[in-house]
Design an enzyme around this catalytic site. Sequence first.
Site, PDB file in Angstrom:
ATOM      1  CD  GLN A  69       6.585  -5.972  -0.777  1.00  0.00           C
ATOM      2  OE1 GLN A  69       6.093  -7.100  -0.949  1.00  0.00           O
ATOM      3  NE2 GLN A  69       6.243  -5.205   0.242  1.00  0.00           N
ATOM      4  CD  GLN A  96       4.533  -4.356  -3.965  1.00  0.00           C
ATOM      5  OE1 GLN A  96       3.781  -5.267  -4.302  1.00  0.00           O
ATOM      6  NE2 GLN A  96       4.507  -3.829  -2.748  1.00  0.00           N
ATOM      7  CG  ASP A  97       8.984  -2.439  -3.480  1.00  0.00           C
ATOM      8  OD1 ASP A  97       8.233  -1.480  -3.711  1.00  0.00           O
ATOM      9  OD2 ASP A  97       9.054  -2.995  -2.374  1.00  0.00           O
ATOM     10  CG  ASP A 144       5.089   1.979  -3.256  1.00  0.00           C
ATOM     11  OD1 ASP A 144       4.379   2.926  -3.645  1.00  0.00           O
ATOM     12  OD2 ASP A 144       4.804   1.292  -2.251  1.00  0.00           O
ATOM     13  NE  ARG A 151       2.335   3.654  -1.847  1.00  0.00           N
ATOM     14  CZ  ARG A 151       1.715   2.613  -1.303  1.00  0.00           C
ATOM     15  NH1 ARG A 151       0.607   2.787  -0.594  1.00  0.00           N
ATOM     16  NH2 ARG A 151       2.191   1.396  -1.460  1.00  0.00           N
TER      17      ARG A 151
END
Length: 338
Positions: free
Chosen positions: A135, A157-158, A179, A245
Amino acid sequence: MTFKVVMFFIVTLLVILDHFVEFSYSFTFNITVSLDGMGNFFRVNDAIAAAPNFSTSRFYIHVKPGTYNEHVEVPAQKTFIALIGDDASTTIIVDNRSNGTGFSTATSATLTVSGENFMAQSLTFQNSAGPDKGQAVAVLDQAKHTVYYKCVFLGYQDTLFAGAVPQFFKECDIYGSVDFIFGNGLAIFQDCNIYARLSDIHITVTAQSKDNVDNHSGFIFQACNVTVSPEIVSSKNKVTVFLGRPWRTYSMVAFIESFLDDVVQPKGWLEWPGTPVNLLFYAEYKNSGTGSETSNRVDWPGFHLFSYAAEVANFTVENFIDGTQWLPETGIPFRTGL
């Protein structure tokens, strides 16, 4: 031309204007940040610190072209801050904090916004930690009434945490892998480009985290493009993308009037282990592109395919984020309806 014909054209014009709100807006800058010493400050953080506390009027900071290597924070007391660049391709704010180098997700952000009514235009916010550092947030925004226009968000990521009510993103480019648009905010992304970057695992665009049915929380993507990052077009056949998700039980995401490239997988959405799929709300309406084919979409109770404008009337800028009440002050164009 008869009176009735004239009235018809007038009514038609008013309807069009009601759906598209445009502004002609020029800035009078309060202070300037520049790396060449020609401004008031060298660092963006110093300019923010110089702004008045708890202001009720816009404070404009001109960020001149250059690469600003700093972790930037907009504290809660710094309200109505506007960071304005000349062009996102030439004005970049970058840092490299990440989980992999010992930072929590929340403290890894290149830009952290806590001051309400924040605005950014024509800037790039980058977390350069790379895909192997876990992250690594580019922007973490937990302030209400924030807006981003013609900005670029770069990460893996993130990338982008949208965590307040309400927020608006217009004509932005958002890059990531896992994500990469996440959080519990109430946000609309309008006319944005969503770029998937190469990853060893499935790419998930959203991880929306609404955790209570009564919370004002959810992400709407209107007239956006979901495709691959330009640098990996040649590896497009290796990319698998899911629209989202459910990070939390009542996760809420809708894609409307958007282009979904063929990298978007037939099932469209991905499970989050341990999160039920009957209480979430995922929806699609009038999307286009190969990835918008819905015959093999998930059969979850919480997934909806809409066919009529009335079914998504609550997902507009006017109704979902009450945008006609607060966006005009920013001078940023927005589409009020469908």
